[in-house]
Motif scaffolding. Sequence first.
Motif, mmCIF file in Angstrom:
data_model
loop_
_atom_site.group_PDB
_atom_site.id
_atom_site.type_symbol
_atom_site.label_atom_id
_atom_site.label_comp_id
_atom_site.label_asym_id
_atom_site.label_seq_id
_atom_site.Cartn_x
_atom_site.Cartn_y
_atom_site.Cartn_z
ATOM 1 N N GLU A 261 0.844 -1.201 0.000
ATOM 2 C CA GLU A 261 0.000 0.000 0.000
ATOM 3 C C GLU A 261 0.874 1.243 0.000
ATOM 4 O O GLU A 261 1.734 1.415 0.873
ATOM 5 C CB GLU A 261 -0.908 -0.006 1.232
ATOM 6 N N ALA A 262 0.665 2.115 -0.963
ATOM 7 C CA ALA A 262 1.417 3.364 -0.998
ATOM 8 C C ALA A 262 0.867 4.307 0.059
ATOM 9 O O ALA A 262 -0.343 4.312 0.332
ATOM 10 C CB ALA A 262 1.301 4.013 -2.378
ATOM 11 N N PRO A 263 1.720 5.099 0.694
ATOM 12 C CA PRO A 263 1.228 6.042 1.702
ATOM 13 C C PRO A 263 0.326 7.088 1.084
ATOM 14 O O PRO A 263 0.515 7.509 -0.069
ATOM 15 C CB PRO A 263 2.520 6.667 2.243
ATOM 16 N N GLY A 264 -0.679 7.503 1.826
ATOM 17 C CA GLY A 264 -1.574 8.554 1.346
ATOM 18 C C GLY A 264 -0.853 9.889 1.248
ATOM 19 O O GLY A 264 0.271 10.050 1.728
ATOM 20 N N ASP A 269 3.432 13.780 2.727
ATOM 21 C CA ASP A 269 3.814 15.165 3.001
ATOM 22 C C ASP A 269 4.374 15.346 4.397
ATOM 23 O O ASP A 269 4.979 16.379 4.695
ATOM 24 C CB ASP A 269 2.596 16.090 2.827
ATOM 25 N N ALA A 270 4.159 14.382 5.260
ATOM 26 C CA ALA A 270 4.581 14.547 6.658
ATOM 27 C C ALA A 270 5.219 13.277 7.206
ATOM 28 O O ALA A 270 4.852 12.803 8.282
ATOM 29 C CB ALA A 270 3.383 14.965 7.514
ATOM 30 N N PHE A 271 6.158 12.720 6.446
ATOM 31 C CA PHE A 271 6.913 11.597 6.998
ATOM 32 C C PHE A 271 7.636 12.063 8.254
ATOM 33 O O PHE A 271 8.291 13.097 8.260
ATOM 34 C CB PHE A 271 7.952 11.084 5.996
ATOM 35 N N LYS A 272 7.489 11.291 9.305
ATOM 36 C CA LYS A 272 8.173 11.669 10.543
ATOM 37 C C LYS A 272 9.675 11.479 10.415
ATOM 38 O O LYS A 272 10.455 12.300 10.897
ATOM 39 C CB LYS A 272 7.633 10.835 11.697
ATOM 40 N N ARG A 273 10.063 10.372 9.756
ATOM 41 C CA ARG A 273 11.487 10.113 9.542
ATOM 42 C C ARG A 273 11.658 9.268 8.285
ATOM 43 O O ARG A 273 10.791 8.464 7.954
ATOM 44 C CB ARG A 273 12.120 9.359 10.718
ATOM 45 N N LEU A 295 8.718 6.368 8.353
ATOM 46 C CA LEU A 295 7.595 6.330 9.293
ATOM 47 C C LEU A 295 6.655 7.449 8.901
ATOM 48 O O LEU A 295 7.032 8.633 8.911
ATOM 49 C CB LEU A 295 8.083 6.517 10.731
ATOM 50 N N GLY A 296 5.427 7.096 8.494
ATOM 51 C CA GLY A 296 4.473 8.090 8.041
ATOM 52 C C GLY A 296 3.765 8.778 9.180
ATOM 53 O O GLY A 296 3.770 8.316 10.338
ATOM 54 N N ALA A 297 3.122 9.895 8.847
ATOM 55 C CA ALA A 297 2.331 10.616 9.839
ATOM 56 C C ALA A 297 1.150 9.785 10.316
ATOM 57 O O ALA A 297 0.577 10.051 11.373
ATOM 58 C CB ALA A 297 1.841 11.936 9.234
ATOM 59 N N ASP A 298 0.789 8.754 9.552
ATOM 60 C CA ASP A 298 -0.311 7.861 9.938
ATOM 61 C C ASP A 298 0.151 6.753 10.883
ATOM 62 O O ASP A 298 -0.630 5.873 11.253
ATOM 63 C CB ASP A 298 -0.941 7.233 8.689
ATOM 64 N N GLY A 299 1.444 6.791 11.265
ATOM 65 C CA GLY A 299 1.959 5.794 12.191
ATOM 66 C C GLY A 299 2.358 4.483 11.530
ATOM 67 O O GLY A 299 2.718 3.533 12.217
ATOM 68 N N ILE A 300 2.287 4.424 10.207
ATOM 69 C CA ILE A 300 2.642 3.210 9.469
ATOM 70 C C ILE A 300 4.082 3.308 8.979
ATOM 71 O O ILE A 300 4.542 4.361 8.537
ATOM 72 C CB ILE A 300 1.703 3.008 8.261
#
Length: 437
Positions: A261-264, A269-273, A295-300
């Motif tokens: 699944e590709a990140p939304g 736009d807001a990868f944490k790292r 690590l995405g802003a969605d926690g995934i």
Amino acid sequence: MNKRKAWALLLALDALAPRERLRALKRLPVPALRGISEEWWWQAHHGQREPGGDWRIWLLMAGRGFGKTTLGAEWVWARARKTPDAEIALVGGTIAEVGRVMARALTAAARTGEAPLWVPSRGVFEFPSGAKAYAYSAERPEALRGPEHHFAWCDELAKWRHADRAWDNLMLGLRGGEHPRVLVTTTPQPVPLLRRIKALDRLAETDGRSDRNRNLPAEHLAAMTAAYGGTRLGRQELDGELIEDVEGALWTRETMEDGREAPGQDARDAFKRIVVGVDPPASAAGVCGISVCALGADGIFYVLADASGGGLSPDGWARKVAKAAEAWGADRVVAEANQGGDMVKAVLKAVAPGLPLRLVHASRGKVTRAEPVAALFETGEAKLAGRFPDLEDELAGMVTGGAYVGPGSSPDRADAMVWAMTELMARADLGPRVLRL
């Protein structure tokens, strides 16, 4: 003896009972015996006979010793005799394998009076009819971009390094003549390209066990059956079965597909790292694992790219690492330092002095380190943001308990991904977890 007489004699012999056939063979003169001995269709066992119908691709997956190579050579000769202007592709895992296995089999399949010419320096096999076969390696898929072929023989496709690109370039150029065809002979392995081929239209598929070949030494077959019969390896290598999942695999094929699944847009736009993991090669011929994870802003947790490369100099793989870090805006590059830590640091800093590098040391095996990361995929907390066939094959070969049964001798791509994911996990709020390095 000409071909028409040989066929007539073979048909007559085939109609006789075994004992009568033996008596008849003993009475034949040497030229007649030579003529019929060179007719392939009479010698081929059931699994080696070409399927009928309007197929474009013939996929033969069979066990070792089945006779796949002999079949491939005889099939190519039949095409060359019938189509004098044929341009034929011989595609193997490496150029050396094309020469050692495929060209040697073609030479052995020549009939009396036929004088083929194999020119290793040019990678060309010339047939007496005028047809030519050209050697290609799956290690260099771009060499197949452009040339046009009437026919192709692909050997041991399941272990090709750049399988998808090599196959796609071959098929785009398979447009010579009115009925271009390709024969694939391989021992089955659960690789993405085989699944793609099995789903194609105009596919003829056959299979076979090692014991189908009556010329295989009985002692060898008995020993292999005693050692591997009933095991996953035996089912694959002897019985010719396509085993999709390795028993006890940390990553099953279903888990990887479900976790693709590709990140939304918000997460992108807001990868944490973003971290680049590196598993340096142990030798110049080895693969440098380079994996980009975030690590995405969605926690995934996402696997964004597999930038790994093989056969590179230290400067070459260091530049690939630096390029991946710059392209993705990585916050950190984590490189395993077990294989010469000072050298790893030196070559990376030489090409990119400002690289945000951290060296890590492995105290446990690659598979053991991968277990916490595999757990993230099982729970849906980690995803593959795309298709990474080489990486996925390695992940599918990592088995609980420390074993690795995937392609190659070491899961270098997978290890690089594990290092990147471990770095992200160590600095993420995941609740109580135990991370073992």
